[in-house]
Design a protein around this motif. Structure first.
Motif, PDB file in Angstrom:
ATOM      1  N   VAL A 342      11.998  -2.783 -14.091  1.00 56.96           N
ATOM      2  CA  VAL A 342      11.555  -1.504 -13.541  1.00 56.96           C
ATOM      3  C   VAL A 342      11.930  -1.434 -12.056  1.00 56.96           C
ATOM      4  N   ASP A 343      12.297  -0.253 -11.640  1.00 57.26           N
ATOM      5  CA  ASP A 343      12.630  -0.015 -10.228  1.00 57.26           C
ATOM      6  C   ASP A 343      11.544   0.895  -9.662  1.00 57.26           C
ATOM      7  N   VAL A 344      10.523   0.285  -9.085  1.00 58.06           N
ATOM      8  CA  VAL A 344       9.363   1.034  -8.605  1.00 58.06           C
ATOM      9  C   VAL A 344       9.067   0.677  -7.157  1.00 58.06           C
ATOM     10  N   ARG A 345       8.849   1.706  -6.349  1.00 54.57           N
ATOM     11  CA  ARG A 345       8.421   1.493  -4.964  1.00 54.57           C
ATOM     12  C   ARG A 345       6.892   1.469  -4.957  1.00 54.57           C
ATOM     13  N   ILE A 346       6.298   0.399  -4.444  1.00 54.13           N
ATOM     14  CA  ILE A 346       4.841   0.242  -4.464  1.00 54.13           C
ATOM     15  C   ILE A 346       4.246   0.609  -3.110  1.00 54.13           C
ATOM     16  N   ILE A 347       3.272   1.511  -3.151  1.00 55.43           N
ATOM     17  CA  ILE A 347       2.452   1.816  -1.982  1.00 55.43           C
ATOM     18  C   ILE A 347       1.013   1.490  -2.365  1.00 55.43           C
ATOM     19  N   ALA A 348       0.404   0.565  -1.654  1.00 54.98           N
ATOM     20  CA  ALA A 348      -0.979   0.179  -1.925  1.00 54.98           C
ATOM     21  C   ALA A 348      -1.880   0.688  -0.810  1.00 54.98           C
ATOM     22  N   ALA A 349      -3.152   0.859  -1.118  1.00 57.65           N
ATOM     23  CA  ALA A 349      -4.099   1.344  -0.105  1.00 57.65           C
ATOM     24  C   ALA A 349      -5.449   0.679  -0.306  1.00 57.65           C
ATOM     25  N   SER A 350      -6.174   0.512   0.783  1.00 62.36           N
ATOM     26  CA  SER A 350      -7.502  -0.073   0.700  1.00 62.36           C
ATOM     27  C   SER A 350      -8.350   0.345   1.897  1.00 62.36           C
ATOM     28  N   ASN A 351      -9.645   0.540   1.642  1.00 59.11           N
ATOM     29  CA  ASN A 351     -10.562   0.791   2.755  1.00 59.11           C
ATOM     30  C   ASN A 351     -11.298  -0.493   3.142  1.00 59.11           C
ATOM     31  N   ARG A 352     -10.916  -1.585   2.500  1.00 61.01           N
ATOM     32  CA  ARG A 352     -11.494  -2.883   2.835  1.00 61.01           C
ATOM     33  C   ARG A 352     -10.617  -3.612   3.855  1.00 61.01           C
ATOM     34  N   ASP A 353     -11.202  -4.596   4.514  1.00 67.42           N
ATOM     35  CA  ASP A 353     -10.445  -5.504   5.374  1.00 67.42           C
ATOM     36  C   ASP A 353      -9.896  -6.598   4.466  1.00 67.42           C
ATOM     37  N   LEU A 354      -8.634  -6.451   4.036  1.00 66.77           N
ATOM     38  CA  LEU A 354      -8.077  -7.379   3.059  1.00 66.77           C
ATOM     39  C   LEU A 354      -7.942  -8.794   3.603  1.00 66.77           C
ATOM     40  N   GLU A 355      -7.707  -8.928   4.912  1.00 69.29           N
ATOM     41  CA  GLU A 355      -7.638 -10.274   5.490  1.00 69.29           C
ATOM     42  C   GLU A 355      -8.984 -10.973   5.339  1.00 69.29           C
ATOM     43  N   GLU A 356     -10.067 -10.226   5.517  1.00 71.66           N
ATOM     44  CA  GLU A 356     -11.402 -10.789   5.332  1.00 71.66           C
ATOM     45  C   GLU A 356     -11.633 -11.141   3.860  1.00 71.66           C
ATOM     46  N   GLU A 357     -11.107 -10.290   2.940  1.00 68.20           N
ATOM     47  CA  GLU A 357     -11.233 -10.566   1.518  1.00 68.20           C
ATOM     48  C   GLU A 357     -10.452 -11.825   1.131  1.00 68.20           C
ATOM     49  N   VAL A 358      -9.318 -12.048   1.798  1.00 64.07           N
ATOM     50  CA  VAL A 358      -8.547 -13.276   1.573  1.00 64.07           C
ATOM     51  C   VAL A 358      -9.366 -14.491   1.997  1.00 64.07           C
ATOM     52  N   ARG A 359      -9.998 -14.397   3.160  1.00 62.25           N
ATOM     53  CA  ARG A 359     -10.819 -15.515   3.655  1.00 62.25           C
ATOM     54  C   ARG A 359     -11.996 -15.804   2.723  1.00 62.25           C
ATOM     55  N   LYS A 360     -12.524 -14.755   2.106  1.00 65.24           N
ATOM     56  CA  LYS A 360     -13.647 -14.928   1.181  1.00 65.24           C
ATOM     57  C   LYS A 360     -13.205 -15.438  -0.187  1.00 65.24           C
ATOM     58  N   GLY A 361     -11.880 -15.407  -0.426  1.00 64.76           N
ATOM     59  CA  GLY A 361     -11.371 -15.850  -1.720  1.00 64.76           C
ATOM     60  C   GLY A 361     -11.357 -14.771  -2.774  1.00 64.76           C
TER      61      GLY A 361
END
Length: 512
Positions: A342-361
């Motif tokens: 598949v040839d798809v351009r991905i645009i993701a969005a979040s209202n969370r702090d994803l770096e903080e979510e990474v730290r939390k696991g």
């Protein structure tokens, strides 16, 4: 012998008429029987060079000098359709006729253009050389069925391309199937129609995004610069800041604007369904699976853009599969053993702090880095207060026109209060407030910093009586009665009610 026998005009399977007979050609040869050496008047038998073998379908008399009538053969249909091609060539659909052996008899210019062939390229080709599954098409057609709206993978001149195919039988005068008519359509056009019907369409563009804040304008300029990039985009920002509007604008500014825009809220889909929703499933993959399976959002968005909203809500195991799609560009349906590119351009969005979510696991670090290639952070409304008057004017114009109501004037004092408010709901909250103002026709009497929602409720409760249907009915009836000088008959007629009903309402509301 028969006159006007031209083997170049006939094919095995063709029906011909000689005298009173109807015959089907079973074999065409270039030499007669070896033992045939008849010489008449010094000339060799004319059949010594050409021979035609047939199976009699209807018996009858044949006499010397009978002409071969081929108007009931497929060739005659092809001849009669030649003038139709002049019309068909002007239609934006690929059009082709073949016999039941797959020999291509007629094609129009549009089909040649779609497949990238010239007329000399197509001569001598058979339908099974063009696309897989011709045997299935033939079986349906010879059973007097049609082949409707199916995608086929066509061996075009330079590449394999998907087209939408409709096929139907070509019948002779006796109602027998003698050929197949094929109509090819561009799958993209089918998709565009589907996108309109199913809402898979980006409607917002950059010119619909309001803002003069310098930082915000730099954000828009950056978004335009990266619109054509194939890299993933991660849009972050508080709820109500317009993340999907920005994603749609990027898509519509890019070279993928004519392709699908598919939005999916990662947090709104149950965990048990998100895999089949994103990647699709094969027939029989699970209880209740549709016959023929179903494509997932990534397949539907092929060549276009997929918008993954609330990406921080995606289950951890699905994050692994998403990472594989980004890295390899392939997907696998639930229950399938094969991969699809598949040839798809991905645009993701979040209202969370994803770096903080990474730290939390809670969020994969490798996926975060894959998504965060082109980061865009939309500022909250409280950080671009100078844009609030522009947004108020824009929403006032838009909403009053939609509701067919008058615009409400907002004084400088009230505007200052709006600009001092913190707007935790951001632009969405501002739009909702303007819609309330347009509906009720006034501005809440008290707008204080940090307490707008409760103040609106207090103000609307204070005037609840004025917003009730009974109050509106009372005012309207009194107004109509005044217009007609208290004449009950005329007033009842204008109001569309009976005289007795009007009397009851006058008594109910205490109208004098």
């Amino acid at each position: 012998m028969v006159k006007d026998l031209n083997l170049n005009k006939l094919k095995v399977g063709s029906t011909i008429i000689i005298g009173d007979t109807i015959q089907e050609i079973t074999e065409i040869g270039k030499s007669c029987f070896p033992e045939c050496n008849i010489i008449k008047k010094g000339e060799i038998c004319p059949l010594a060079s050409e021979a035609l073998f047939t199976r009699v379908k209807k018996g009858g008399n044949i006499k010397i000098g009978d002409y071969v009538n081929i108007k009931d053969s497929l060739y005659s249909y092809v001849e009669s359709y030649k003038y139709v091609n002049q019309i068909v060539d002007s239609i934006p659909l690929g059009y082709m006729i073949s016999d039941l052996y797959g020999n291509i008899e007629i094609v129009n210019k549009q089909m040649l253009d779609m497949f990238g062939y010239r007329m000399e390229d197509i001569k001598g080709k058979r339908v099974l050389d063009l696309f897989k599954g011709w045997a299935t098409v033939k079986n349906l057609i010879t059973s007097y069925n049609t082949f409707t709206d199916e995608e086929v993978l066509v061996n075009a001149k330079t590449n394999k391309v998907r087209f939408n195919l409709n096929a139907s039988p070509l019948l002779n005068y006796e109602g027998e199937v003698v050929g197949i008519i094929y109509i090819f359509n561009d799958v993209k056009k089918e998709r565009k129609l589907a996108n309109k019907l199913m809402g898979r369409q980006a409607i917002y563009t950059f010119d619909k995004i309001i803002g003069n804040d310098e930082g915000f304008k730099r954000l828009i300029d950056f978004s335009k610069e990266i619109a054509d990039s194939r890299s993933t985009i991660l849009i972050t920002g508080e709820s109500g800041t317009g993340k999907e509007i920005l994603a749609q604008s990027i898509h519509n500014y890019s070279n993928r604007r004519e392709e699908p825009f598919v939005a999916i809220n990662s947090g709104a889909i149950p965990k048990s369904l998100i895999e089949s929703e994103l990647f699709g499933y094969e027939e029989g993959a699970f209880t209740g699976a549709k016959k023929g399976g179903q494509p997932g959002k990534f397949e539907i968005a092929d060549k276009g853009t997929i918008f993954l909203d609330e990406i921080g809500e995606m289950p951890y195991d699905m994050q692994t599969r998403l990472l594989r799609v980004i890295e390899e560009g392939t997907i696998s349906r639930v229950g399938a053993t094969s991969q699809k590119v598949v040839d798809v351009r991905i645009i993701a969005a979040s209202n969370r702090d994803l770096e903080e979510e990474v730290r939390k696991g809670n969020f994969r670090k490798d996926l975060f880095y894959r998504l965060n290639v082109l980061p865009i952070e939309i500022p909250p409304l409280r950080k671009r207060k100078g844009d609030i008057p522009l947004l108020v004017d824009y929403f006032m114009e838009k909403i009053s026109m939609r509701l067919n109501k008058k615009k409400v004037h907002i004084s400088k004092t009230d505007m200052d209060k709006l600009m001092d408010y913190k707007w935790p709901g951001n632009i969405r909250e501002l739009e909702n407030l303007i819609e309330l103002i347009v509906n009720v026709g006034y501005i809440p009497t008290k707008i204080t910093e940090g307490n707008l929602e409760s103040d609106i409720k207090k103000d609307t409760n204070a005037r609840a009586e004025e917003l009730s249907l009974d109050y509106v009915e009372k005012i309207h009836i009194a107004k109509v009665l005044k217009m007609y000088s208290g004449n009950i008959t005329h007033a009842a007629k204008v109001l569309g009610i009976g005289r007795n009903t009007l009397y009851r309402k006058i008594k109910k509301h205490g109208i004098e």
